[in-house]
Scaffold this motif. Structure first.
Motif, PDB file in Angstrom:
ATOM      1  N   GLY A   1      -3.215  71.789 -15.133  1.00 59.39           N
ATOM      2  CA  GLY A   1      -4.047  72.559 -16.041  1.00 59.39           C
ATOM      3  C   GLY A   1      -5.336  73.035 -15.379  1.00 59.39           C
ATOM      4  O   GLY A   1      -5.757  74.189 -15.564  1.00 59.39           O
ATOM      5  N   LEU A   2      -5.963  72.170 -14.608  1.00 64.88           N
ATOM      6  CA  LEU A   2      -7.180  72.569 -13.906  1.00 64.88           C
ATOM      7  C   LEU A   2      -6.887  73.638 -12.854  1.00 64.88           C
ATOM      8  O   LEU A   2      -7.673  74.576 -12.672  1.00 64.88           O
ATOM      9  N   ALA A   3      -5.751  73.514 -12.176  1.00 58.34           N
ATOM     10  CA  ALA A   3      -5.364  74.521 -11.194  1.00 58.34           C
ATOM     11  C   ALA A   3      -5.104  75.865 -11.866  1.00 58.34           C
ATOM     12  O   ALA A   3      -5.412  76.927 -11.304  1.00 58.34           O
ATOM     13  N   TYR A   4      -4.552  75.834 -13.073  1.00 56.77           N
ATOM     14  CA  TYR A   4      -4.342  77.073 -13.834  1.00 56.77           C
ATOM     15  C   TYR A   4      -5.684  77.747 -14.136  1.00 56.77           C
ATOM     16  O   TYR A   4      -5.842  78.963 -13.954  1.00 56.77           O
ATOM     17  N   LEU A   5      -6.673  76.963 -14.564  1.00 52.57           N
ATOM     18  CA  LEU A   5      -7.994  77.517 -14.844  1.00 52.57           C
ATOM     19  C   LEU A   5      -8.635  78.076 -13.577  1.00 52.57           C
ATOM     20  O   LEU A   5      -9.421  79.025 -13.645  1.00 52.57           O
ATOM     21  N   ALA A   6      -8.306  77.489 -12.422  1.00 52.60           N
ATOM     22  CA  ALA A   6      -8.880  77.938 -11.147  1.00 52.60           C
ATOM     23  C   ALA A   6      -8.139  79.121 -10.546  1.00 52.60           C
ATOM     24  O   ALA A   6      -8.517  79.597  -9.467  1.00 52.60           O
TER      25      ALA A   6
ATOM     26  N   GLU B   1       1.918  74.159 -15.647  1.00 56.14           N
ATOM     27  CA  GLU B   1       2.896  73.123 -15.346  1.00 56.14           C
ATOM     28  C   GLU B   1       2.278  72.043 -14.460  1.00 56.14           C
ATOM     29  O   GLU B   1       1.379  72.311 -13.668  1.00 56.14           O
ATOM     30  N   PRO B   2       2.738  70.816 -14.581  1.00 55.50           N
ATOM     31  CA  PRO B   2       2.182  69.708 -13.795  1.00 55.50           C
ATOM     32  C   PRO B   2       2.298  69.966 -12.297  1.00 55.50           C
ATOM     33  O   PRO B   2       3.291  70.504 -11.809  1.00 55.50           O
ATOM     34  N   ARG B   3       1.250  69.572 -11.572  1.00 55.39           N
ATOM     35  CA  ARG B   3       1.222  69.709 -10.122  1.00 55.39           C
ATOM     36  C   ARG B   3       0.525  68.495  -9.525  1.00 55.39           C
ATOM     37  O   ARG B   3      -0.259  67.807 -10.178  1.00 55.39           O
TER      38      ARG B   3
ATOM     39  N   GLU C   1     -10.526  83.393  -2.902  1.00 58.96           N
ATOM     40  CA  GLU C   1     -10.452  84.690  -3.574  1.00 58.96           C
ATOM     41  C   GLU C   1      -9.813  84.594  -4.950  1.00 58.96           C
ATOM     42  O   GLU C   1     -10.023  85.459  -5.807  1.00 58.96           O
ATOM     43  N   LYS C   2      -9.036  83.564  -5.188  1.00 62.68           N
ATOM     44  CA  LYS C   2      -8.384  83.380  -6.488  1.00 62.68           C
ATOM     45  C   LYS C   2      -9.288  82.710  -7.520  1.00 62.68           C
ATOM     46  O   LYS C   2      -9.024  82.794  -8.716  1.00 62.68           O
ATOM     47  N   VAL C   3     -10.317  82.029  -7.067  1.00 68.10           N
ATOM     48  CA  VAL C   3     -11.149  81.222  -7.965  1.00 68.10           C
ATOM     49  C   VAL C   3     -12.088  82.137  -8.758  1.00 68.10           C
ATOM     50  O   VAL C   3     -12.764  83.002  -8.181  1.00 68.10           O
ATOM     51  N   PRO C   4     -12.158  81.983 -10.080  1.00 64.66           N
ATOM     52  CA  PRO C   4     -13.041  82.833 -10.893  1.00 64.66           C
ATOM     53  C   PRO C   4     -14.505  82.709 -10.488  1.00 64.66           C
ATOM     54  O   PRO C   4     -14.936  81.705  -9.925  1.00 64.66           O
TER      55      PRO C   4
ATOM     56  N   LEU D   1      -4.720  73.315 -24.202  1.00 62.52           N
ATOM     57  CA  LEU D   1      -4.534  72.961 -22.798  1.00 62.52           C
ATOM     58  C   LEU D   1      -4.909  71.500 -22.552  1.00 62.52           C
ATOM     59  O   LEU D   1      -4.146  70.743 -21.959  1.00 62.52           O
ATOM     60  N   PHE D   2      -6.088  71.117 -23.022  1.00 62.81           N
ATOM     61  CA  PHE D   2      -6.525  69.720 -22.887  1.00 62.81           C
ATOM     62  C   PHE D   2      -6.955  69.120 -24.213  1.00 62.81           C
ATOM     63  O   PHE D   2      -7.008  67.898 -24.343  1.00 62.81           O
ATOM     64  N   PHE D   3      -7.277  69.959 -25.184  1.00 71.33           N
ATOM     65  CA  PHE D   3      -7.843  69.476 -26.438  1.00 71.33           C
ATOM     66  C   PHE D   3      -6.769  68.928 -27.365  1.00 71.33           C
ATOM     67  O   PHE D   3      -5.647  69.401 -27.355  1.00 71.33           O
TER      68      PHE D   3
END
Length: 316
Positions: free
Chosen positions: A275-280, A287-289, A301-304, A314-316
């Motif tokens: 989930g954190l990787a998705y936000l990044a 999906e789990p990683r 370059e991918k990081v917002p 997502l987490f809530f």
């Protein structure tokens, strides 16, 4: 970035880690490890009343549970210890003395209430800009005030702009005198200030890359000024966006439902990393990683560049 990249985790063990801590920690680990680099774990426990050894041990267990392993530091030790700031008073005192010999340190007797008075200038983010109230006190005035109150110690700053190229957010600069004023080196209760401690420690531990939240972006020019005064080589800086709840509030340790232990009651470490990787911007979905599986995907370059709203569900 050079092959010899050394990054760091630098948690403050004043409570359980939350999503924002984990987000910047994951990016710090991925950035260093994707370059074949090392990670150092430093426990920033300057305030012993708020930062406990129990929480410090939980921090280490939390990182291990998430697969964010480090190469030196924490209880494991290493060649550049101690890795607990509460045990590094001699190093900070030596740096303070070097600054004092340059004639740049002076006692400050202002209370917090005085500093937050309406007459004091404030930044757009609400931080007080120190107006130099105690900068030019005479020796007699210092002696008289010292009899009633232990002083803090401040560093004189020049009317000069200091800027740097942030690896994620681009160019950033501040005029130290106008935008922050003379800043603290040691508090009136004897505790060392963050700005001095982090510079001394990152240099001593060979840190070449600092990844942290964008709420610390404005502190970087002050730290670069200290690096210069102390003759130390600064690291590269990468400031990452903050995570926001759906209602727009910044996530913090006060959000008990978002602490790591609460999150792991309804999720798994792999799901949290995914989930954190998705936000990044490093995972196409949530999906789990594992951290290791993300290394080939990592690219700054991918990081917002702007703060990120965590979507409901997502987490809530």
């Amino acid at each position: 970035m050079a092959k010899g990249t050394t990054g760091r985790f630098a948690p403050s063990p004043s409570g359980r880690m939350h999503l924002g801590n984990l987000f910047s920690s994951l990016l710090a680990w991925l950035s260093a490890k994707s370059q074949g680099g090392r990670m150092v774990l430093r426990i920033e426990d300057l305030d012993a009343q708020r930062c406990t050894r129990t929480y410090a041990e939980r921090v280490e267990a939390d990182y291990r549970a998430l697969g964010l392993f480090w190469d030196e530091g924490g209880r494991s030790g290493g060649p550049d210890g101690p890795y607990y700031q509460s045990r590094r008073n001699e190093q900070y005192a030596a740096a303070l003395e070097r600054l004092r010999q340059k004639g740049l340190v002076y006692p400050c007797f202002c209370t917090r209430a005085q500093l937050h008075a309406a007459s004091a200038p404030h930044r757009d983010d609400g931080q007080t800009i120190y107006p130099g109230t105690c900068r030019d006190l005479t020796a007699d005035e210092i002696a008289a005030r010292s009899a009633a109150r232990a002083p803090a110690l401040r560093l004189r700053v020049p009317d000069r702009e200091i800027g740097f190229l942030d690896g994620n957010l681009g160019w950033y600069a501040e005029n130290l005198e106008r935008d922050c004023g003379d800043f603290l080196l040691r508090r009136s209760d004897g505790l060392w200030a963050y700005q001095l401690a982090v510079v001394v420690d990152d240099a001593a531990m060979g840190i070449t890359q600092v990844v942290r939240g964008s709420d610390l972006l404005s502190s970087t020019p002050r730290q670069l000024y200290l690096y210069n005064l102390l003759g130390l080589t600064p690291p590269e800086f990468y400031h990452v966006p903050l995570l926001l709840a759906p209602d727009g509030r910044r996530l913090s340790k006060r959000d008990g439902d978002l602490s790591l232990d609460a999150l792991l009651e309804r999720s798994t470490p792999q799901a949290m990393i995914g989930g954190l990787a998705y936000l990044a911007g490093l995972n196409p979905g949530a999906e789990p990683r594992s951290p290791e599986s993300l290394l080939p995907e990592f690219d700054w370059e991918k990081v917002p560049k702007t703060d990120i709203y965590v979507p409901d569900g997502l987490f809530f």
